[in-house]
Design a protein around this motif. Sequence first.
Motif, PDB file in Angstrom:
ATOM      1  N   ASP A   1       0.826  -1.288  -0.141  1.00 16.18           N
ATOM      2  CA  ASP A   1      -0.078  -0.153   0.110  1.00 16.18           C
ATOM      3  C   ASP A   1       0.892   1.220   0.011  1.00 16.18           C
ATOM      4  O   ASP A   1       2.090   1.270   0.707  1.00 16.18           O
ATOM      5  N   ILE A   2       0.270   2.337  -0.564  1.00 14.75           N
ATOM      6  CA  ILE A   2       1.249   3.543  -0.506  1.00 14.75           C
ATOM      7  C   ILE A   2       1.548   4.213   0.757  1.00 14.75           C
ATOM      8  O   ILE A   2       2.828   4.586   0.978  1.00 14.75           O
TER       9      ILE A   2
ATOM     10  N   SER B   1       4.809   1.681   1.761  1.00 19.30           N
ATOM     11  CA  SER B   1       5.747   1.235   0.584  1.00 19.30           C
ATOM     12  C   SER B   1       7.324   1.710   1.029  1.00 19.30           C
ATOM     13  O   SER B   1       8.108   0.913   0.794  1.00 19.30           O
TER      14      SER B   1
ATOM     15  N   THR C   1       3.529   1.816  -7.034  1.00 20.57           N
ATOM     16  CA  THR C   1       2.560   2.522  -6.332  1.00 20.57           C
ATOM     17  C   THR C   1       2.972   3.862  -5.959  1.00 20.57           C
ATOM     18  O   THR C   1       3.991   4.163  -5.640  1.00 20.57           O
TER      19      THR C   1
END
Length: 412
Positions: free
Chosen positions: A20-21, A24, A132
Motif C-alpha cells: 500500500d502507498i 511502501s 505504487t
Amino acid sequence: MSLGAIYLWEPEIFTGDLPDINDSERAAYDLYQQHRNTASEGKTLQAWIDYIAIKVTDPQYSEFFSDEIQEWMVGLQQGLKAQPRAMLELEHFDILAQGDALYRVFYEAVQASGVGFYEPYFAVWGMGLLQTPFGAVEQVLASFLKPLSTQAQTFNLEDIEPPRNIKKAEELVRLWTAQHPYAKNLKLYIYNIGHDFINPWRNIEHPELAPDEGYRSCLFIDEVKGIFYQLKMSFGKLTKSPMVSFSMDLTSHFIPKEQQEALQEKLIIRLLDQDIRTPVLNEQGYLELKYYLTGRWDNRTSIQKFFRGFDGYVSFIFAHLGNGNLKELQAWAYGDMPEGLIIQLYYKTRMMIYAVSLDQDALDQCYEQSKKEFSEEKELFYLEQNYLFYNDILKIVQEAGTALPPYQKKVI
C-alpha cells in the motif's frame, strides 16, 4: 530506517504483494534489512546504474551535473561491478542532486531497466509495471521532471527560466552579461571559490583550478586612467539572493607608484545598493532604497525581481562613475546628488575625496562633524586614524600634482 533514503533491488528478491502507498517505504526498508548482504547474479541493478553513469558523464550534459555527481556515480557503478549485490541503499541523494536533473535521469533509468525501487521525494514504489501509485513513473516523468536539453537558453527577463543548478546559474550570468549595455564591455571572471582582485589577502593562487563545490564568484572588472573597477556577485544556494558589491581602487590614479607600498591602506571606495536611496521616507522613517538586489534564483518571480534591480544598479554605477569619471563622485561628496536620489557616502569616502581635491577646510569640517556623531571610543579612534591618514594623502597628492580640480558647489 534511514530517513529519506532511496532503496533499489533486483526484481528476483521480491516475492511479496504490492505494498500500500502508506506502507511502501517500510516495505522497501524491510526488504533492505533482509537482503542488504545478499549477493546477486542479476543484471537489472547494473543496467540501472550504467544508464545513469552514461548520461551524467556525457559531455553534452556537463552543465547539469557537477564533478562531484559524476565521480559519485562512476564510483557507485564500479563498486557494483566489483561486488554485485541484490539490494542498495542510497542516502542523501536529495542533497547530492541539488535540482531536478539527477532525479530526471534516475526515473529514466528505473523505467528503462525495470529495477525495483523506492524513492521518497515523489514517494514512488516501483518494479517494472508494478508501481505504487499506479503509473507513477510515467506520471513523474511527464508532469514534474523535464527532459534534459542541450539547447542554449537566451536571456529574456520577461520569460526567464530559473536555473536548475549552479552551472545553469553561471550560464545565466554569462547570458545577462552579453546583453547588458555596460557589463558586456567589462572583463568577466567566474571562479568556483571566493576571490577579490582589490582585497586579495584571502585569495588562493590558482582560483581557476578550484573544484566545483556549488559556489560561484563572478567578478566584472575594468581599469581606466589608473582606476580599478570591480563589480562582484557571489552565490551558492539558489534559494538565497546573491551577494553583490561594487568597489573602486583609486590608488594608482592619485599616488605615484614608488609611494604606494608605503601607504597603510589603499584608496578604496565602495558603493553598495543600500547606499543609493530616494528622498521618500518609508513607514519606518528611513529613505527608500532605489535598487533592490534581492530575489532567490529558484522561481521566476524572484529572479526577475533580482535582475531588474541588478540591471538598474549596474547601469547607474557605470553611467556615473565608469570610464575613469570621478567628477560625479566628487559632486556627491560635496552634496550635489543626481536628481531624485541621495547617495549615502560614509565619512571615510568623503574624507578621501576632500583630500584628493586638496580641500583642507572640507576635510577638517568632515572630521569635526563626524566627531559629534560618534560616541564609542572605538569609532572615535578610527575617525582620528582616518583623519590623519587623509591629511597625509592630501600632501602626497599635492606634491604629485595628481589632484582633482577644486569643486565648485552648485548654486540653486
